[in-house]
Write a protein that holds these residues in place. Structure first.
Motif, PDB file in Angstrom:
ATOM      1  N   ARG A  64       0.804  -1.218   0.000  1.00 46.70           N
ATOM      2  CA  ARG A  64       0.000   0.000   0.000  1.00 46.70           C
ATOM      3  C   ARG A  64       0.839   1.271   0.000  1.00 46.70           C
ATOM      4  N   ASP A  65       2.142   1.164   0.208  1.00 46.44           N
ATOM      5  CA  ASP A  65       2.981   2.358   0.220  1.00 46.44           C
ATOM      6  C   ASP A  65       4.320   2.023  -0.411  1.00 46.44           C
ATOM      7  N   GLY A  66       5.070   3.073  -0.702  1.00 45.88           N
ATOM      8  CA  GLY A  66       6.354   2.894  -1.347  1.00 45.88           C
ATOM      9  C   GLY A  66       7.404   2.314  -0.430  1.00 45.88           C
ATOM     10  N   GLN A  67       7.241   2.462   0.876  1.00 42.43           N
ATOM     11  CA  GLN A  67       8.238   1.954   1.813  1.00 42.43           C
ATOM     12  C   GLN A  67       8.314   0.433   1.770  1.00 42.43           C
ATOM     13  N   LEU A  68       7.145  -0.231   1.760  1.00 38.38           N
ATOM     14  CA  LEU A  68       7.140  -1.686   1.688  1.00 38.38           C
ATOM     15  C   LEU A  68       7.662  -2.164   0.339  1.00 38.38           C
ATOM     16  N   MET A  69       7.297  -1.455  -0.736  1.00 35.63           N
ATOM     17  CA  MET A  69       7.802  -1.823  -2.052  1.00 35.63           C
ATOM     18  C   MET A  69       9.321  -1.703  -2.103  1.00 35.63           C
ATOM     19  N   ASN A  70       9.852  -0.657  -1.488  1.00 36.78           N
ATOM     20  CA  ASN A  70      11.294  -0.470  -1.452  1.00 36.78           C
ATOM     21  C   ASN A  70      11.973  -1.573  -0.650  1.00 36.78           C
ATOM     22  N   GLN A  71      11.338  -2.009   0.443  1.00 34.24           N
ATOM     23  CA  GLN A  71      11.923  -3.065   1.268  1.00 34.24           C
ATOM     24  C   GLN A  71      11.949  -4.393   0.517  1.00 34.24           C
ATOM     25  N   ILE A  72      10.866  -4.716  -0.205  1.00 36.24           N
ATOM     26  CA  ILE A  72      10.829  -5.963  -0.979  1.00 36.24           C
ATOM     27  C   ILE A  72      11.888  -5.940  -2.072  1.00 36.24           C
ATOM     28  N   SER A  73      11.995  -4.808  -2.775  1.00 35.55           N
ATOM     29  CA  SER A  73      13.006  -4.696  -3.835  1.00 35.55           C
ATOM     30  C   SER A  73      14.412  -4.817  -3.259  1.00 35.55           C
ATOM     31  N   ASP A  82      15.324  -6.497  -0.574  1.00 32.80           N
ATOM     32  CA  ASP A  82      15.585  -7.897  -0.227  1.00 32.80           C
ATOM     33  C   ASP A  82      15.952  -8.718  -1.458  1.00 32.80           C
ATOM     34  N   LYS A  83      15.204  -8.538  -2.546  1.00 32.18           N
ATOM     35  CA  LYS A  83      15.507  -9.282  -3.774  1.00 32.18           C
ATOM     36  C   LYS A  83      16.875  -8.874  -4.333  1.00 32.18           C
ATOM     37  N   TYR A  84      17.145  -7.580  -4.296  1.00 28.13           N
ATOM     38  CA  TYR A  84      18.428  -7.078  -4.805  1.00 28.13           C
ATOM     39  C   TYR A  84      19.593  -7.651  -4.004  1.00 28.13           C
ATOM     40  N   ASN A  85      19.480  -7.630  -2.688  1.00 25.41           N
ATOM     41  CA  ASN A  85      20.555  -8.141  -1.840  1.00 25.41           C
ATOM     42  C   ASN A  85      20.719  -9.654  -1.994  1.00 25.41           C
ATOM     43  N   TYR A  86      19.616 -10.358  -2.310  1.00 23.48           N
ATOM     44  CA  TYR A  86      19.723 -11.806  -2.537  1.00 23.48           C
ATOM     45  C   TYR A  86      20.576 -12.087  -3.778  1.00 23.48           C
ATOM     46  N   ILE A  87      20.321 -11.351  -4.870  1.00 23.86           N
ATOM     47  CA  ILE A  87      21.106 -11.553  -6.093  1.00 23.86           C
ATOM     48  C   ILE A  87      22.559 -11.161  -5.848  1.00 23.86           C
ATOM     49  N   ARG A  88      22.762 -10.089  -5.113  1.00 26.02           N
ATOM     50  CA  ARG A  88      24.135  -9.651  -4.833  1.00 26.02           C
ATOM     51  C   ARG A  88      24.869 -10.683  -3.964  1.00 26.02           C
ATOM     52  N   ALA A  89      24.157 -11.294  -3.011  1.00 22.80           N
ATOM     53  CA  ALA A  89      24.777 -12.328  -2.189  1.00 22.80           C
ATOM     54  C   ALA A  89      25.179 -13.539  -3.032  1.00 22.80           C
ATOM     55  N   PRO A 105      30.910 -10.464 -12.566  1.00 24.20           N
ATOM     56  CA  PRO A 105      30.189  -9.206 -12.282  1.00 24.20           C
ATOM     57  C   PRO A 105      29.718  -9.175 -10.828  1.00 24.20           C
ATOM     58  N   LEU A 106      29.546  -7.951 -10.292  1.00 20.14           N
ATOM     59  CA  LEU A 106      29.067  -7.759  -8.926  1.00 20.14           C
ATOM     60  C   LEU A 106      28.228  -6.492  -8.879  1.00 20.14           C
ATOM     61  N   LEU A 107      26.992  -6.658  -8.402  1.00 15.12           N
ATOM     62  CA  LEU A 107      26.118  -5.499  -8.281  1.00 15.12           C
ATOM     63  C   LEU A 107      26.629  -4.561  -7.189  1.00 15.12           C
ATOM     64  N   PRO A 108      26.443  -3.264  -7.352  1.00 17.29           N
ATOM     65  CA  PRO A 108      26.832  -2.339  -6.267  1.00 17.29           C
ATOM     66  C   PRO A 108      25.897  -2.488  -5.088  1.00 17.29           C
ATOM     67  N   LYS A 109      26.323  -1.935  -3.949  1.00 13.77           N
ATOM     68  CA  LYS A 109      25.499  -2.000  -2.756  1.00 13.77           C
ATOM     69  C   LYS A 109      24.211  -1.209  -2.952  1.00 13.77           C
ATOM     70  N   TRP A 110      23.149  -1.738  -2.314  1.00 16.23           N
ATOM     71  CA  TRP A 110      21.851  -1.053  -2.388  1.00 16.23           C
ATOM     72  C   TRP A 110      21.930   0.265  -1.607  1.00 16.23           C
ATOM     73  N   ASN A 111      21.529   1.343  -2.251  1.00 13.84           N
ATOM     74  CA  ASN A 111      21.554   2.657  -1.628  1.00 13.84           C
ATOM     75  C   ASN A 111      20.168   3.257  -1.737  1.00 13.84           C
ATOM     76  N   ASP A 112      19.436   3.220  -0.626  1.00 13.81           N
ATOM     77  CA  ASP A 112      18.067   3.729  -0.623  1.00 13.81           C
ATOM     78  C   ASP A 112      17.964   5.088   0.056  1.00 13.81           C
ATOM     79  N   SER A 113      19.085   5.768   0.246  1.00 11.04           N
ATOM     80  CA  SER A 113      19.025   7.099   0.846  1.00 11.04           C
ATOM     81  C   SER A 113      18.418   8.081  -0.145  1.00 11.04           C
ATOM     82  N   LEU A 114      17.617   8.965   0.348  1.00 10.04           N
ATOM     83  CA  LEU A 114      16.902   9.930  -0.479  1.00 10.04           C
ATOM     84  C   LEU A 114      17.294  11.329  -0.033  1.00 10.04           C
TER      85      LEU A 114
END
Length: 696
Positions: free
Chosen positions: A626-635, A637-644, A663-672
């Motif tokens: 229902r909000d962008g915060q939960l969507m950001n958290q799910i994304s 988690d998936k991003y960090n799983y692929i990076r792991a 290849p290695l994905l960069p760290k997730w940066n959700d700072s706004l």
């Protein structure tokens, strides 16, 4: 006859006795009520003082061994029993001791600091206690957080003596221990502070303005006030818009609510012009979709207006409504009368809301198990015949034909020929011709397992024994996110060509075939419908298909499909499917009579046992977003799983290449980083201007 007016002597005696008893009773009561005490103690041991008071008041005293000291007391007034006991408590409190009255009437005299853990009586508003008697009281706080209030109360309480203040956050209550006078004073402080923190709620219904727009304006005005450090929390009102009733809900301190209500009343005024054109910038909805809805609403309102009287209708101006959409900016342009404009604006507010999304995670597992055992013996003799079982090894007749074809042919011997003329011709020996193993190889190609045979003279036998064990596991974990009431489709597979028809031209020339491509793989189609609360309805179509092989006409495709509609809670896991089929077969071919002989009968029969079992399990887990915060958290988690997974692969390394190639994905940066406010921008601009002037 004259009567005697004097009463008998015994009646006079009885009367005097009753009067005497009553007089003595009244005298005793007056003496009891008039019991007065004038204490006078000078440099007296405190233990002796306690014993004397206990004897005078007829109370049992138990003295702690740590009670030591001298008492000096002189009363110039006569004291009642209650006053005398209060003076006794005062003397103990001044000396650093307390009297704790037990349930059985015994009074314990202990040190003040020990009274915190003693069983002091728990009092209430009905009987709060008086003076210096030790009590415990539980105070419920309704409008203030006890965690913030307790530090203030501890400064007013005698923490080094018998006073104690403890807070219990879960029930928002305060536990007070100390003398009754001190506890009652703290209770009065709590009541007044709690009353000051009471924040009422006021609902302001709007007539002309929009509730959402009104809240936006007021919050923008209060932003500077809320940002000042040190502003009390209860002085900052909370404002919420109720679009359904077009009302503004204000919660806070009375003066703050009054200030907001005055501002809302001034802004909620009718527009001066009779006709209006408004531009609405939509946040979530599509302007093109809302145009049809708004036109239908305006037509409905216009139809209701036409039902009024002719007089009322004649006094009204034209009520033509124009509703257009500007797709590039996703805006609505509406021209209508003020009342019509307000009605349409209310519809826009309720439709232009953030639609919920549903994140569906699926686990698809298909397990196929197949076990089989084949055992058969075939005999042959050119003189006596042969046995042949079609469920055993290759047919014996074909095997015999292949063996004969595989046997080499001996070459002809050389000869000497003499012609009539006497010439002698010598023909050399011809080489042997190798047998053709292609037919035998083709026949044995259909056999599996152990195939062996024996040949003794004219009698031969072929034995085949095979055991098969097939296990397959298809596992897929697709996940998909879609809007409420929007279909989402997921496919992992390939498109396989399938012949749908063929035709030839005139005289069978230029033949051609029509081919269609069919999707084969793992498919998932989901249409969610979010209900009120945490429930979500899912319309699911799930399919697992694969190419099983070619047939006489075309290819064969295995297909397992589920179509259903279910209801699930957000975050819960549901299961679809289960056991598809389980097949157990036994095929036996034998020679009559000979095949029924115990043990030896296996030499004259062929047996096949097969068991197959297929399971298809589908697990689904819907999550309402229902909000962008939960969507950001799910994304995240998936991003960090692929990076792991990539980090794990780097740790394992490569055999023939440099590990840095991975290849290695960069760290997730959700700072706004938010843009500066207007005041901050003006201050920065002013500072930069002054700095440039100083530099020049």
């Amino acid at each position: 006859m004259r009567k005697n007016s004097h009463a008998p002597w015994y009646k006079k005696v009885m009367t005097l006795s009753v009067v005497a008893v009553l007089f003595n009773f009244l005298l005793f009561c007056s003496q009891v009520n008039a019991a007065e005490y004038s204490p006078n103690f000078k440099n007296t041991e405190i233990t002796e003082f306690i014993n004397i008071v206990g004897k005078q008041l007829q109370k049992t005293m138990v003295i702690d061994p740590n009670v030591r000291g001298k008492v000096n007391l002189r009363s110039y007034d006569s004291l009642t029993e209650e006053q005398y006991y209060q003076v006794f408590l005062n003397v103990l409190e001044v000396s650093g001791f307390s009297a704790v009255e037990m349930d059985n009437g015994i009074i314990k005299v202990i040190r003040n600091k020990d009274s915190k853990t003693s069983p002091t009586p728990v009092v209430s508003n009905d009987n709060p206690g008086v003076g210096d008697e030790m009590v415990t009281r539980v105070v419920e706080v309704k409008n203030v957080t006890v965690r913030e209030l307790v530090p203030i109360l501890r400064q007013l309480s005698d923490q080094s003596g018998g006073g104690n203040v403890v807070n219990y956050d879960n029930a928002n209550v305060i536990l007070l221990t100390g003398t009754a006078a001190s506890v009652n004073r703290l209770v009065k402080v709590i009541e007044r502070v709690d009353r000051a923190g009471d924040q009422d709620v006021q609902i302001i219904k709007l007539k002309y303005a929009s509730a959402g727009e009104m809240v936006r304006i007021i919050e923008a005005m209060n932003k500077s006030t809320q940002g000042k450090p040190g502003t009390p929390t209860f002085l900052i009102p909370k404002i919420v818009a109720d679009d359904r009733t077009n009302s503004v809900i204000v919660s806070g301190e009375s003066q703050a609510r009054k200030r907001i209500a005055t501002l809302v009343a001034r802004l909620d005024s009718e527009l001066e012009s009779s006709g209006n054109t408004r531009v609405y910038y939509l946040k979530y909805a599509k302007a093109e979709d809302l145009v049809k809805v708004l036109k239908g609403v305006s037509e409905s309102i216009e139809a209701e207006t036409k039902t009024t009287s002719k007089t009322a209708r004649s006094s009204q101006k034209s009520r033509e409504v124009s509703i257009d959409a500007h797709d590039d900016t996703n805006t609505l342009v509406i021209t209508a009368q003020p009342d019509m404009l307000r009605s349409l604006e209310s519809v826009i507010r309720q439709l232009d809301v953030r639609r919920a999304q549903v994140h569906v995670e699926a686990i698809i597992v298909e397990v196929f198990e197949a076990d089989g055992i084949n055992l058969g013996v075939q005999w042959f003799s050119p003189k006596a015949g042969f046995t042949q079982f079609t469920n055993g090894p290759a047919p014996l007749g074909q095997v015999a034909a292949g063996i004969i074809a595989a046997e080499p042919t001996e070459g002809t011997k050389g000869s000497t020929v003499t012609s009539e003329s006497g010439a002698v011709t010598v023909n050399p020996d011809q080489p042997d011709i190798d047998g053709d193993y292609s037919l035998l190889g083709q026949v044995l190609g259909s056999a599996s397992g152990l195939v062996t045979g024996i040949l003794r003279g004219d009698i031969g036998a072929v034995l085949q024994a095979v055991s098969t064990d097939t296990n397959s596991n298809i596992l897929a974990t697709p996940s998909i996110t879609t809007l409420d009431n929007e279909e989402a489709y997921f496919l992992v597979g390939q498109e396989v060509p399938v012949i749908t028809g063929s035709a030839t031209g005139t005289n069978n020339s230029n033949p051609f075939q029509t081919v269609d491509r069919q999707e084969v793989g793992i498919k998932l189609k989901v249409t969610p419908q979010v209900n009120e609360g945490s429930g979500v309805q899912l319309t699911i179509e799930q399919e697992v298909s694969s190419v099983s092989g070619a047939t006489g006409v075309d290819i064969a495709i295995n297909k397992r499909e589920i179509k259903t509609t279910i209801m699930a809670d957000s975050g819960s896991t549901i299961v679809l499917g289960g056991l598809i089929d389980e097949d157990v077969q036994e095929s036996e071919q034998k020679v009559p009579l000979l095949g029924d002989i115990p043990i030896l009968g296996h030499l004259f029969k062929s047996t096949i046992n097969t068991k197959r079992k297929r399971n298809l399990m589908v697990f689904l887990k819907p999550t309402i977003i229902r909000d962008g915060q939960l969507m950001n958290q799910i994304s995240k988690d998936k991003y960090n799983y692929i990076r792991a997974e990539e980090i794990r692969k780097q740790e394992d390394g490569l055999e023939l290449m440099d590990d840095s190639k991975l290849p290695l994905l960069p760290k997730w940066n959700d700072s706004l980083e938010l843009p500066p406010s207007f005041n901050e921008y003006m201050d920065n601009k002013k500072d930069s201007t002054q700095q440039s002037v100083q530099d020049n």
